[in-house]
Design a protein around this motif. Structure first.
Motif, PDB file in Angstrom:
ATOM      1  N   ASN A 162       9.618  -4.126   6.838  1.00 31.24           N
ATOM      2  CA  ASN A 162       8.830  -4.303   5.625  1.00 31.24           C
ATOM      3  C   ASN A 162       7.496  -4.923   6.019  1.00 31.24           C
ATOM      4  OD1 ASN A 162       7.765  -4.833   3.123  1.00 31.24           O
ATOM      5  ND2 ASN A 162       9.568  -5.917   2.362  1.00 31.24           N
ATOM      6  N   ASN A 187       6.216  -0.461   2.509  1.00 28.86           N
ATOM      7  CA  ASN A 187       5.090  -1.249   2.010  1.00 28.86           C
ATOM      8  C   ASN A 187       3.909  -1.218   2.975  1.00 28.86           C
ATOM      9  OD1 ASN A 187       6.173  -2.211  -0.521  1.00 28.86           O
ATOM     10  ND2 ASN A 187       7.579  -3.424   0.726  1.00 28.86           N
ATOM     11  N   THR A 210       7.941   3.294  -1.503  1.00 29.78           N
ATOM     12  CA  THR A 210       8.959   2.556  -0.754  1.00 29.78           C
ATOM     13  C   THR A 210      10.372   2.834  -1.262  1.00 29.78           C
ATOM     14  OG1 THR A 210       7.477   0.813  -0.003  1.00 29.78           O
ATOM     15  CG2 THR A 210       9.778   0.228  -0.224  1.00 29.78           C
ATOM     16  N   LYS A 232       4.994  -5.602   4.066  1.00 30.22           N
ATOM     17  CA  LYS A 232       4.320  -6.282   2.965  1.00 30.22           C
ATOM     18  C   LYS A 232       3.801  -7.645   3.436  1.00 30.22           C
ATOM     19  CE  LYS A 232       4.830  -7.624  -1.808  1.00 30.22           C
ATOM     20  NZ  LYS A 232       5.697  -7.592  -2.988  1.00 30.22           N
ATOM     21  N   ASN A 233       2.523  -7.854   3.259  1.00 32.16           N
ATOM     22  CA  ASN A 233       1.851  -9.113   3.611  1.00 32.16           C
ATOM     23  C   ASN A 233       1.935  -9.470   5.088  1.00 32.16           C
ATOM     24  OD1 ASN A 233       1.198  -9.575   0.874  1.00 32.16           O
ATOM     25  ND2 ASN A 233       3.211 -10.450   0.533  1.00 32.16           N
ATOM     26  N   SER A 234       2.170  -8.496   5.944  1.00 30.08           N
ATOM     27  CA  SER A 234       2.286  -8.827   7.368  1.00 30.08           C
ATOM     28  C   SER A 234       1.169  -8.247   8.224  1.00 30.08           C
ATOM     29  CB  SER A 234       3.633  -8.349   7.909  1.00 30.08           C
ATOM     30  OG  SER A 234       3.695  -6.951   7.908  1.00 30.08           O
ATOM     31  N   SER A 285       4.126   4.075   1.676  1.00 24.72           N
ATOM     32  CA  SER A 285       3.208   3.180   0.970  1.00 24.72           C
ATOM     33  C   SER A 285       4.009   2.382  -0.055  1.00 24.72           C
ATOM     34  CB  SER A 285       2.127   4.001   0.261  1.00 24.72           C
ATOM     35  OG  SER A 285       2.721   4.801  -0.742  1.00 24.72           O
ATOM     36  N   PRO A 286       3.444   1.306  -0.608  1.00 24.21           N
ATOM     37  CA  PRO A 286       4.182   0.519  -1.603  1.00 24.21           C
ATOM     38  C   PRO A 286       4.703   1.368  -2.767  1.00 24.21           C
ATOM     39  CG  PRO A 286       2.263  -0.700  -0.890  1.00 24.21           C
ATOM     40  CD  PRO A 286       2.158   0.675  -0.267  1.00 24.21           C
ATOM     41  N   GLY A 288       7.080 -10.562   5.461  1.00 24.69           N
ATOM     42  CA  GLY A 288       6.321 -11.187   4.389  1.00 24.69           C
ATOM     43  C   GLY A 288       6.504 -12.692   4.320  1.00 24.69           C
ATOM     44  N   GLN A 334       3.736 -15.127   5.158  1.00 23.18           N
ATOM     45  CA  GLN A 334       2.617 -15.453   4.267  1.00 23.18           C
ATOM     46  C   GLN A 334       2.492 -16.965   4.158  1.00 23.18           C
ATOM     47  OE1 GLN A 334       0.578 -12.775   4.068  1.00 23.18           O
ATOM     48  NE2 GLN A 334       0.118 -13.583   2.068  1.00 23.18           N
ATOM     49  N   PRO A 383       0.226  -0.501   4.082  1.00 24.16           N
ATOM     50  CA  PRO A 383      -1.078  -0.390   3.415  1.00 24.16           C
ATOM     51  C   PRO A 383      -1.760   0.947   3.711  1.00 24.16           C
ATOM     52  CG  PRO A 383      -1.102  -2.148   5.074  1.00 24.16           C
ATOM     53  CD  PRO A 383       0.259  -1.539   5.089  1.00 24.16           C
TER      54      PRO A 383
END
Length: 129
Positions: free
Chosen positions: A53, A91, A123, A55-57, A119-120, A2, A5, A93
């Motif tokens: 993780n 996390n 987690t 997330k945002n990747s 999923s988020p 993440g 970002q 999607p």
């Protein structure tokens, strides 16, 4: 992942092939340092449990990051087979989960048993499990 970002950091890391290769070398060195810590004596730890993780990747514009991580994991599997006991992705999607559900029927049971996707909303539960 993440942290990427930050567009400035992402650009500094993946702007050209030389920088991408440098990131890949760092990622492989990180994996190899983990392997050096393994203990192959009876009762010792001789496999890796890795948490990624996402997330945002995985969004748009992260193509180079996905390729570099895929290359690093492929090198690990090619050169150190069976060292990864579990690979947990948190996390994740919904669309990634759907894609995995489609391709998982082509994977062996042994391969599927090494991957966990959360999923988020799941987690924390997955990490405690």
């Amino acid at each position: 992942m993440g942290e990427f970002q930050n567009k400035e950091l992402y650009q500094k890391t993946f702007a050209d092939e030389e920088k991408q290769a440098k990131f890949l070398r760092w990622r492989v060195q990180f994996l190899e340092r983990s392997i050096r810590k393994l203990d192959f004596n009876p009762g010792g730890t001789c496999t890796i449990f890795q948490v990624s993780n996402l997330k945002n990747s995985l969004g748009p514009g992260k193509h180079e990051l996905r390729i570099a991580n895929k290359q690093a994991l492929q090198m690990l599997q090619d050169n150190y087979p069976e060292f990864v006991a579990k690979q947990v992705f948190i996390n994740v999607p919904w669309w990634y989960l759907a894609f995995y559900a489609m391709i998982s029927r082509f994977l062996t049971h042994r391969t599927k048993s090494k991957f966990v996707f959360a999923s988020p909303s799941r987690t924390v539960e997955t990490l405690f499990k």
